[in-house]
Write a protein that holds these residues in place. Structure first.
Motif, PDB file in Angstrom:
ATOM      1  N   UNK A 327       0.693  -1.272  -0.098  1.00 30.63           N
ATOM      2  CA  UNK A 327       0.071   0.029   0.068  1.00 30.63           C
ATOM      3  C   UNK A 327       0.760   1.219  -0.062  1.00 30.63           C
ATOM      4  N   UNK A 328       1.869   1.185   0.845  1.00 29.47           N
ATOM      5  CA  UNK A 328       2.923   2.270   0.856  1.00 29.47           C
ATOM      6  C   UNK A 328       3.632   2.550  -0.536  1.00 29.47           C
ATOM      7  N   UNK A 329       3.576   1.429  -1.737  1.00 26.29           N
ATOM      8  CA  UNK A 329       4.280   1.743  -2.860  1.00 26.29           C
ATOM      9  C   UNK A 329       3.050   2.021  -3.843  1.00 26.29           C
ATOM     10  N   UNK A 330       1.811   2.052  -3.803  1.00 28.67           N
ATOM     11  CA  UNK A 330       0.947   2.137  -4.590  1.00 28.67           C
ATOM     12  C   UNK A 330       1.028   3.656  -5.392  1.00 28.67           C
ATOM     13  N   UNK A 331       1.220   3.473  -6.718  1.00 28.58           N
ATOM     14  CA  UNK A 331       1.433   4.569  -7.628  1.00 28.58           C
ATOM     15  C   UNK A 331       0.121   5.655  -7.646  1.00 28.58           C
ATOM     16  N   UNK A 332      -0.956   4.989  -7.235  1.00 27.96           N
ATOM     17  CA  UNK A 332      -2.018   6.207  -7.279  1.00 27.96           C
ATOM     18  C   UNK A 332      -2.176   7.019  -6.353  1.00 27.96           C
TER      19      UNK A 332
END
Length: 411
Positions: A327-332
């Protein structure tokens, strides 16, 4: 769970992927998790221990939804051998981590007073007084030194023990138990022996503090038991994970320092951010977002009823994992998610969890990380690794990632 139970009309469930959680060096992001993120917002995994498979949610909004949705239960995990990383799994009754509402709030209230922002402000000078002698002794003896052994391990132990109310004479023993409990080495028997030792000690401490007016966690729990607000069994289940939580600070800070010492440009940016509290807070948030603080995934939830998500049906009884790392790397949500941007703002990272099970000690953990980084960068000018980066040893067979040792020099 069967293959037939997972499909919603017209859509095949994703294949079950074995996730062996390989040992990783440095701060590299888990390549298996990267692949799972690319395969879709909702995949299925089988971890090394437990039974069957579980859904895995990796998108930021899905993780927030699942961790806030009462249709996904932590309490239902108790008594089941859900697929997991840890070889041993035997939750204690009363554990906050496995409580659903309304029990969760009732239990959390018993210790909330020890972790408020105002309580942390009062703790800050005491924590600095604990840290200063450790760093002064480090400076006196001179380089080289292992920062893990000399500062990053003893400091959180002493601070958490202060907050918990652990007497000085018992702290090393309690620390030994926590290390064995969070390790995946030694097997179930070693972990059970450590749990028996630590929880037995906690039980006696809480019994001795019934009616106490103290502000430490064990006193608050003893008083809550005395008033009949929680049971003794619940108090013990609450205290154990809080005591263990100090381990995470050691290894999170170890990862942060390794990053700074292997990326001179990042080190300079962090140093420049220390001039203003707002810039420092923003930079610390970004380090918290970026570091891969754990191996694989943590505690699961179980669906209490059928839930549709992304055209798939999570059936009642299915196990569900979420990945805060993913979640901490979600580009959105985080543009350029693999880059470290110390000016990233806003930064709604989920490093301390989300929803009712947001980390109870988050403010305490952040306080300790800030003091450690500030003090070490102030007192050790020219801080640098004493060995090539590839020779820094990393922890093995553990759920919390971090360097085993951090050999440094300075001056």
């Amino acid at each position: 769970m069967t293959e037939e139970s997972t499909a919603l009309t017209g859509r095949e469930p994703p294949p079950v992927r074995d996730w062996l959680a390989h040992e990783l060096d440095g701060t590299v992001f888990d390549p298996v998790l990267s692949e799972l993120m690319s395969e879709g917002p909702l995949t299925r995994i089988r971890l090394p221990h437990g039974e069957g498979w579980a859904w895995l949610a990796t998108r930021y909004e899905d993780v927030r939804t699942i961790t806030n949705d009462p249709r996904f239960s932590r309490a239902e995990v108790v008594g089941r051998q859900v697929t997991r990383l840890a070889p041993h799994f035997k939750p204690r009754p009363g554990s906050l981590a496995f409580a659903d509402q309304p029990d969760h709030n009732r239990l959390r209230r018993a210790v909330a007073g020890a972790f408020t922002v105002s309580a942390m402000k009062r703790l800050r000078p005491r924590a600095q007084r604990i840290l200063d002698p450790l760093v002064e002794e480090l400076v006196r003896q001179g380089p080289p030194a292992d920062l893990i052994e000399r500062v990053l391990e003893p400091f959180p132990l002493r601070v958490v023990s202060e907050v918990m109310g652990v007497p000085a004479d018992d702290r090393e023993q309690v620390h030994g138990w926590t290390r064995q409990i969070i390790s995946t080495s030694g097997g179930a028997q070693a972990a059970e022996r450590a749990k028996a030792g630590m929880y037995g000690w906690i039980t006696e401490a809480i019994r001795a503090r019934r009616g106490s007016a103290g502000e430490d966690v064990l006193s608050l729990l003893g008083a809550a038991v005395g008033r009949g607000e929680i049971s003794e069994e619940e108090a013990v289940g609450l205290a154990g994970p809080l005591q263990i939580g100090g381990e995470a600070v050691t290894h999170n800070c170890g990862q942060m320092l390794f990053l700074l010492l292997t990326r001179p440009g990042l080190f300079r940016l962090l140093q420049s951010s220390r001039g203003t509290p707002e810039s420092w807070d923003t930079a610390l948030d970004e380090l918290l977002r970026w570091i891969p603080h754990r191996t694989a995934v943590g505690l699961a939830r179980v669906a209490l009823q059928d839930v549709e998500l992304h055209g798939l049906c999570i059936r009642a009884g299915d196990a569900v994992h979420v990945s805060y790392l993913a979640a901490n790397r979600d580009p959105e949500v985080f543009p350029g998610p693999d880059l470290i941007d110390v000016g990233r703002d806003p930064n709604p990272h989920l490093s301390f969890g989300n929803g009712p099970h947001h980390c109870t000690g988050a403010v305490l953990a952040r306080l300790q990380l800030e003091l450690l980084l500030h003090t070490l960068l102030d007192r050790l000018p020219g801080l640098r690794l004493d060995v090539p980066a590839e020779r820094v040893p990393w922890r093995r067979q553990t759920m919390i990632r971090g360097p085993q040792a951090l050999p440094v020099t300075w001056g």
